[in-house]
Design a protein around this motif. Structure first.
Motif, PDB file in Angstrom:
ATOM      1  N   ALA A 169      -5.509   0.306  -6.050  1.00 54.91           N
ATOM      2  CA  ALA A 169      -5.622   1.476  -5.170  1.00 54.91           C
ATOM      3  C   ALA A 169      -4.371   1.638  -4.314  1.00 54.91           C
ATOM      4  CB  ALA A 169      -6.857   1.345  -4.281  1.00 54.91           C
ATOM      5  N   ALA A 170      -3.852   0.525  -3.805  1.00 55.77           N
ATOM      6  CA  ALA A 170      -2.627   0.582  -3.004  1.00 55.77           C
ATOM      7  C   ALA A 170      -1.454   1.082  -3.842  1.00 55.77           C
ATOM      8  CB  ALA A 170      -2.317  -0.799  -2.432  1.00 55.77           C
ATOM      9  N   TYR A 171      -1.393   0.622  -5.096  1.00 54.64           N
ATOM     10  CA  TYR A 171      -0.307   1.079  -5.974  1.00 54.64           C
ATOM     11  C   TYR A 171      -0.428   2.579  -6.252  1.00 54.64           C
ATOM     12  CZ  TYR A 171       2.093   2.206 -10.300  1.00 54.64           C
ATOM     13  OH  TYR A 171       2.859   2.831 -11.249  1.00 54.64           O
ATOM     14  N   LEU A 172      -1.648   3.033  -6.590  1.00 54.47           N
ATOM     15  CA  LEU A 172      -1.843   4.459  -6.897  1.00 54.47           C
ATOM     16  C   LEU A 172      -1.538   5.325  -5.679  1.00 54.47           C
ATOM     17  CD1 LEU A 172      -5.149   4.353  -8.998  1.00 54.47           C
ATOM     18  CD2 LEU A 172      -2.821   4.690  -9.846  1.00 54.47           C
ATOM     19  N   GLY A 173      -2.012   4.883  -4.508  1.00 60.42           N
ATOM     20  CA  GLY A 173      -1.754   5.649  -3.295  1.00 60.42           C
ATOM     21  C   GLY A 173      -0.267   5.746  -2.992  1.00 60.42           C
ATOM     22  N   SER A 174       0.445   4.633  -3.148  1.00 65.17           N
ATOM     23  CA  SER A 174       1.889   4.663  -2.887  1.00 65.17           C
ATOM     24  C   SER A 174       2.614   5.526  -3.913  1.00 65.17           C
ATOM     25  CB  SER A 174       2.454   3.240  -2.899  1.00 65.17           C
ATOM     26  OG  SER A 174       2.310   2.650  -4.186  1.00 65.17           O
TER      27      SER A 174
END
Length: 706
Positions: free
Chosen positions: A20-25
């Motif tokens: 999720a952190a990767y997709l958001g970034s």
């Protein structure tokens, strides 16, 4: 061994958070477009941020009060678990909304190039939300279960039963926050939407999201606080309930009768979190299946991701039960795979039925659009009939899923009956709910992308982008309306299955601890409870619909005032006072959400203290009518919305025609149906059921003192 297997859940949750952190970034690194688009997006961000902060301040006060009551009446650990569930639910909604309010302008800019690129940005934003919801929920719940339940000596199931009562506080906190978030966000977004549509579209005759409309920023803010943060909290609590219900049931059965061997008991309590853990991984895999080309069917692209995730999840679950079967001597647990399949198949089928009644590709929506040629009244009548008709198949599917899952559960544990005649096969019914929501992350992903696309369309209109950009975002938005309705169908259906399981746990617990406790229709108190419970969803719907009406009235008057008093708005010579419309939606939502939210907690506790058996009847009545109202209202609203969009595509006179004006009225009626009252129903029945179970020790103490 139990604790070691259970650690799979927080590990998978951690993986979900990392992805999720990767997709958001990744979303935030995309080009946000020129300054004009960014300035519009910034206003939406600021409005959404201000509302959530104000809402959370009220929720903090509410949660502190309830936590103190829980600490005194139940236990301090229950109170801490309650706060944990609420905080994680709010955090998941905030993170999802943070990304969504920044993905809108990036989606609009991507739509200048192609619909495929716009879908990529908006869907990854949605899946960020989905993974946050599923991962935060599973992380918090699994850790509480590991420390309070799975780590308890299996020779002491009574202690395990007492401890899981504390974990129920986590689900209560999640449900309470979800109800306030759904109701508050729903009131906010629909007050703005109704004001923008009735005055802007119908009276002033200007397009949707026209920058001259004072309510358009508030409308776009509402898409985020209602359909992103509110929807995320909704699925957070449904997902939590679907995992916890079979675990509670297994512990209840184990503590009240010991009908499982030690090995089977270990599996019954850890399998739900294992299924949920695998669902996070399969949802991540489903991400790679969602891709499309210019002119391709967007709905098929999104469905592909859901079906790929579901297919892999089925294989993984089969493997889990096969391993259990190989280690079991007394039971046939592979039959429980059938229970899970009943839930999965019912969920997918309900999604397709919802799509049929809400999508502009099918006859029900076409009939509503055709009715618009004879005026707004026939649009409303046709939409109401469509919503009522749409309840038949989903309710039948849920009924078949219950029967099928119950049969498979009994086959897994043959001839096992606990006190009061409750069959252990009901564990299979609870697992059906787990199976139905096992892929919650991608379900939310295909839902949460819709508000991002809707905002992108608004930004494209307000920034004066070419018409083909708005056409692309409208195509995404139209599919988003349908996927949102499908997600609501999953949440509603799983809520029914989970509520039944929690209800059975409540009944079994009360029967064990209270002498002469029986649920029978010959008891007038129980019959009275059924009628009061059946009334509760209607009262809740009346309160929330009335709240939207009052807030929308204030919004309509404000928009009319600005058109009347601010000279030059229609000529683009003066900018509307957007902040005043945002303030009206914010204050109205915060004021109006408190009463219905508090009633959902107070009423079951009061009835349970008076008579626990009457509370059993109350819950039965509330679950039945709550499910029906939820499906009816959500599908009517979705159908009205897409009928309007179908006309806007050039059918029956197109935009600006009399049929279009009639369809706008229908859509306006449907707004609080599908985005405020309808989707709150499943939270209502889940919250009342889990509150009843959480406070059951208090009810037992009071009854034993009498």
């Amino acid at each position: 061994m139990t604790t070691q297997v259970a650690w799979l859940a927080p590990i998978c949750a951690a993986i979900g958070i990392i992805v999720a952190a990767y997709l958001g970034s990744w979303v935030l690194k995309q080009n946000p477009g020129p300054d004009k688009m960014n300035s519009i997006s910034l206003k939406i961000q600021q409005g959404a941020q201000a509302f959530l902060m104000s809402e959370y301040k009220l929720l903090i006060i509410f949660m502190v009060v309830v936590a103190v009551i829980m600490a005194v009446a139940l236990s301090p650990i229950t109170a801490i678990a309650f706060v944990t569930g609420g905080v994680l639910s709010a955090a998941a909604g905030y993170v999802g909304m943070y990304v969504a309010t920044r993905a809108n302008t990036r989606t609009a800019y991507a739509a200048e190039e192609s619909v495929a690129k716009a879908l990529n940005v908006s869907f990854k934003s949605g899946l960020t939300m989905g993974l946050c919801v599923a991962s935060f929920a599973l992380m918090g719940l699994s850790l509480w279960l590991i420390f309070l339940v799975f780590g308890v000596n299996l020779a002491d199931p009574q202690l395990m039963h007492e401890n899981i009562g504390m974990v129920e506080g986590f689900a209560t906190g999640a449900s309470a926050v979800a109800l306030f978030a759904r109701v508050g966000g729903g009131i906010y977004t629909k007050a703005a939407d109704v004001g923008a549509d009735l005055v802007g579209k119908v009276e002033a005759g200007i397009p949707e999201d026209d920058p001259r409309n004072p309510a358009t920023i508030a409308d776009n803010v509402g898409d985020n606080v209602g359909d992103v943060a509110g929807m995320g909290a909704d699925l957070f609590e449904s997902y939590t309930g679907a995992i916890l219900a079979p675990t509670i049931l297994a512990v209840t059965f184990g503590s009240l009768g010991g009908y499982f061997t030690e090995g089977d008991f270990v599996w019954t309590i850890v399998v739900p979190v294992m299924i949920a853990a695998c669902g996070i991984i399969t949802s991540i895999i489903g991400l790679f299946a969602v891709r499309t080309k210019e002119g391709a069917d967007l709905h098929k692209a999104l469905n592909r991701g859901t079906y790929v995730a579901a297919g892999i999840e089925i294989l993984v679950i089969l493997a889990i039960f096969a391993i259990w079967q190989s280690q079991s001597a007394a039971a046939q647990p592979v039959w429980l795979f059938g229970s899970v399949i009943c839930g999965l198949v019912a969920g997918l089928a309900i999604g397709k039925i919802t799509e049929y009644f809400c999508s502009d590709h099918y006859n029900p929506v076409h009939k509503i659009a055709a009715a618009a040629e004879t005026g707004a009244a026939t649009v409303v009548i046709e939409g109401l009939g469509t919503g009522m008709l749409s309840t038949i198949a989903p309710i039948c599917l849920v009924a078949f899923a219950i029967i099928g899952a119950f049969f498979c559960g009994n086959m897994a544990f043959p001839a096992a009956t606990i006190e009061g005649g409750v069959m252990v096969g009901l564990y299979g019914v609870a697992l059906a709910a787990t199976g139905m929501l096992s892929n919650t992350a991608i379900t939310i992903g295909v839902d949460a992308y819709g508000p991002v696309a809707d905002n992108a369309g608004g930004i494209a209109e307000m920034a004066g982008l070419p018409e083909e950009v708005r056409d692309r975002t409208d195509a995404l938005d139209a599919v988003g309306n349908t996927t949102a309705a499908i997600a609501k169908g999953f949440a509603i259906s799983s809520a029914g299955l989970a509520a039944i399981s929690l209800f059975v746990s409540y009944q079994a617990t009360m029967h064990h601890y209270i002498e002469n406790f029986e649920l029978t229709l010959t008891d007038p108190l129980i019959v009275a409870g059924i009628f009061i419970g059946a009334m509760m969803p209607f009262m809740f719907a009346a309160l929330t619909m009335g709240a939207v009406s009052r807030a929308a009235h204030a919004m309509v008057e404000e928009v009319r005032r600005q058109f009347r008093e601010i000279k030059g708005i229609m000529e683009y010579e003066a900018e509307p006072e957007y902040d005043k419309c945002v303030a009206i939606s914010t204050s109205s939502a915060l004021r109006e959400m408190m009463l219905p939210g508090c009633l959902a907690i107070v009423v079951p506790v009061v009835i349970g203290c008076f008579n626990p058996a009457m509370l059993g009847g109350f819950l039965a009545g509330a679950v039945a009518t709550g499910m029906l109202l939820a499906i009816f209202m959500s599908n009517s609203g979705g159908a009205w919305d897409n009928a309007k969009k179908y006309i806007e595509q050039g059918n029956f006179g197109g935009k600006g025609s009399e049929a279009h004006k009639a369809a706008v009225v229908g859509d306006t009626v449907g707004d609080p149906f599908k985005d405020t009252s309808g989707p709150s129903m499943n939270i209502l029945i889940n919250l009342m059921t889990i509150v009843s179970l959480t406070f059951s020790p208090l009810f037992i103490t009071i009854q034993n003192l009498l």
